[in-house]
Design a protein around this motif. Structure first.
Motif, short mmCIF file in Angstrom:
data_model
loop_
_atom_site.label_atom_id
_atom_site.label_comp_id
_atom_site.label_asym_id
_atom_site.label_seq_id
_atom_site.Cartn_x
_atom_site.Cartn_y
_atom_site.Cartn_z
N ASN A 170 0.83 -1.21 0.00
CA ASN A 170 0.00 0.00 0.00
C ASN A 170 0.86 1.26 0.00
O ASN A 170 0.54 2.23 -0.69
N TYR A 171 1.94 1.21 0.76
CA TYR A 171 2.87 2.34 0.80
C TYR A 171 3.42 2.60 -0.62
O TYR A 171 3.46 3.74 -1.10
N LEU A 172 3.80 1.53 -1.31
CA LEU A 172 4.36 1.68 -2.66
C LEU A 172 3.30 2.21 -3.63
O LEU A 172 3.57 3.07 -4.46
N ASN A 202 2.76 5.71 -3.37
CA ASN A 202 3.86 6.48 -3.95
C ASN A 202 3.92 6.30 -5.48
O ASN A 202 4.97 6.49 -6.09
N GLY A 203 2.81 5.89 -6.06
CA GLY A 203 2.69 5.89 -7.53
C GLY A 203 3.20 4.64 -8.22
O GLY A 203 3.38 4.65 -9.45
N LEU A 204 3.46 3.58 -7.48
CA LEU A 204 3.96 2.36 -8.14
C LEU A 204 2.85 1.34 -8.28
O LEU A 204 1.99 1.21 -7.39
N ILE A 207 13.60 2.03 0.46
CA ILE A 207 12.99 1.29 -0.65
C ILE A 207 12.62 2.19 -1.84
O ILE A 207 12.75 1.78 -2.99
N LEU A 208 12.17 3.41 -1.58
CA LEU A 208 11.74 4.26 -2.71
C LEU A 208 12.91 4.62 -3.64
O LEU A 208 12.70 4.88 -4.83
N GLU A 209 14.12 4.63 -3.07
CA GLU A 209 15.29 5.00 -3.90
C GLU A 209 15.48 4.04 -5.07
O GLU A 209 15.93 4.42 -6.13
N LYS A 231 9.95 8.13 4.54
CA LYS A 231 10.66 6.85 4.67
C LYS A 231 9.72 5.77 5.23
O LYS A 231 8.80 6.07 5.99
N TYR A 232 9.98 4.54 4.84
CA TYR A 232 9.12 3.44 5.29
C TYR A 232 9.75 2.73 6.50
O TYR A 232 10.97 2.58 6.57
#
Ligand code: HAM
Length: 429
Positions: free
Chosen positions: A350-352, A355-357, A414-416, A424-425
């Motif tokens: 859900n976090y990803l 963030n648009g993924l 992870i987003l990097e 940040k997660y």
């Protein structure tokens, strides 16, 4: 006798329909990114619209329209293309009152009574874009770049961009006189269509497929020598902007387009693979049509657009073995090891997504096999794996499917991996 489908029409189902829907989706996404709004307009219009808009001298109007009288004896035509209809709608609804550029797209069937062959049908579908507002060479280059990006998103790369400037009315009047004078002396050696064009629309002689390679055609006067200074400057600005945008193009002085409304910049994207039977097929075409709003009783206004035949895109995608499945990929599939981490996996997914993924997770299975199966099915670019160890040490295993690499990183970063920035997660423990 059995009833069969009409010659030149297509029945869509299965893979072809999937590809069609995929192209539609990519078109919509590209338009959304560029603030281009959808319009859905009638498939039939008053015949007069096309006679005045597309032009009585064009092949489309003179030979290819499906025209009939309705029960009230009005002459009706199934639309052979979209530009005239969008301009009719734009003028009729005074959309020009809005300031700045007005940008629209459409997807839908068009009808032309042409000789059917590969990539040429009597009912076909177009995705088209029309932009009304102040003409500017940067916009011309940018709409070509847009079309280029759209085709690339479909995985279609073997394409040549041809461009020309057929000048404003002032340039063309001058040039047409010179052309008539030149072809008049050679017309006996040319095809019967060209003989007609000499009288009706001399510019179209340059577009003749029959006499294309004849010396008469090669030695014909070139439009670039007859452009007025303003048009010359404009055409240079367009190609300079194309270069700045990194779009490869070829200037084709014989590119004139078959519809009468064009002015100034015209372009075509043609399939470029000499070993293919469809080499040279025009996939997408368009240009400026600065006089059309006025022709249809609206204010004088600049406009530019293009349309692409979806059947032709499908043809090329089939030829290149491009299936939507290969292009329509999930960014990530999250895989969890053990029941205790499933909920954490769903939180991460859900976090990803936030963030648009595009992210997938198997809610049900804890075994690895079905979870990996899901990652193949959605063709994920990355697989993220969380087990007890990863959870306890704030880590995550990252598999890059295309590069076939694997690494363990801090989950907070992870987003990097996706070149994204955001909060940040952290696992919830
Ligand atoms: P067009 O060149 O007549 O231009 O058609 C655009 C595209 O529609 C062609 O490049 C081709 O991909 C597809 N197409 C045309 N005829 C057929 C056919 N019989 N079967 C399958 N595909 C076909 C126009 O229609 C203009 N309205 C384009 C435009 C928009 N110019 C400015 N704005």
């Amino acid at each position: 006798m059995k009833v069969t489908k009409i010659k030149g029409t297509l029945d869509y189902y299965g893979n072809e329909l999937n590809t069609y829907r995929f192209i539609e989706k990519v078109a919509q996404e590209c338009c959304n990114l560029n603030g281009i709004k959808e319009v859905m307009l009638p498939t039939f219009e008053a015949t007069e619209l096309f006679a005045r808009g597309v032009g009585e001298g064009s092949d489309i109007v003179s030979k290819e329209m499906y025209t009939f009288l309705d029960r009230s004896s009005r002459s009706i035509t199934l639309r052979p293309e979209g530009t005239a209809g969008v301009t009719r709608w734009f003028v009729e609804n005074k959309m020009y009152i809005n300031s700045g550029l007005s940008k629209y797209f459409y997807i839908g069937p068009m009808f032309r009574y042409e000789r059917p062959q590969a990539g040429r049908y009597r009912e076909f579908r177009q995705f088209g874009v029309e932009i009304f507002g102040n003409g500017c060479a940067y916009l011309d280059a940018d709409i070509i770049a847009f079309a280029d990006a759209f085709l690339k998103k479909l995985g279609i790369k073997n394409v040549k961009v041809l461009i020309n400037n057929i000048g404003s009315k002032a340039s063309r009047e001058n040039y047409e006189k010179v052309l008539v004078e030149y072809f008049k002396n050679n017309i006996d050696e040319m095809c019967s269509d060209c003989k007609n064009r000499l009288v009706k629309n001399p510019l179209r002689i340059l577009d003749c497929k029959v006499d294309k390679y004849s010396s008469i055609m090669k030695n014909a006067p070139k439009i670039s020598d007859y452009l007025i200074d303003e048009d010359k400057k404009y055409s240079i600005e367009v190609v300079n902007a194309l270069e700045a945008l990194g779009i490869k193009y070829e200037v084709d002085q014989n590119l004139v387009r078959g519809l009468d409304y064009y002015t100034s910049t015209v372009f075509e994207f043609v399939y470029d693979d000499p070993s293919s039977p469809i080499n040279g097929l025009t996939l997408l075409a368009g240009g400026r049509y600065n006089g059309l709003t006025k022709e249809l009783d609206g204010p004088e206004m600049d406009a530019i657009g293009f349309a692409t035949g979806i059947e032709r895109l499908i043809l090329v995608m089939n030829e290149l073995n491009i299936s939507p499945k290969n292009l329509d990929r999930a960014d990530v599939c999250v895989i969890t090891i053990g029941e205790s981490v499933k909920l954490e996996g769903i939180r991460l997914a859900n976090y990803l997504k936030n963030n648009g993924l595009r992210c997938e997770i198997d809610y049900l299975n804890n075994n690895l096999k079905p979870q990996f199966k899901l990652s193949y099915r959605v063709n994920a670019k990355y697989i993220l794996i969380i087990g007890e160890d990863e959870l306890n040490n704030d880590l995550i295993k990252v598999k890059n499917i295309d590069l076939k690499t694997e690494e363990i990183i801090k989950v907070e970063n992870i987003l990097e991996i996706f070149n994204k920035e955001g909060e940040k997660y952290a696992y919830k423990k």
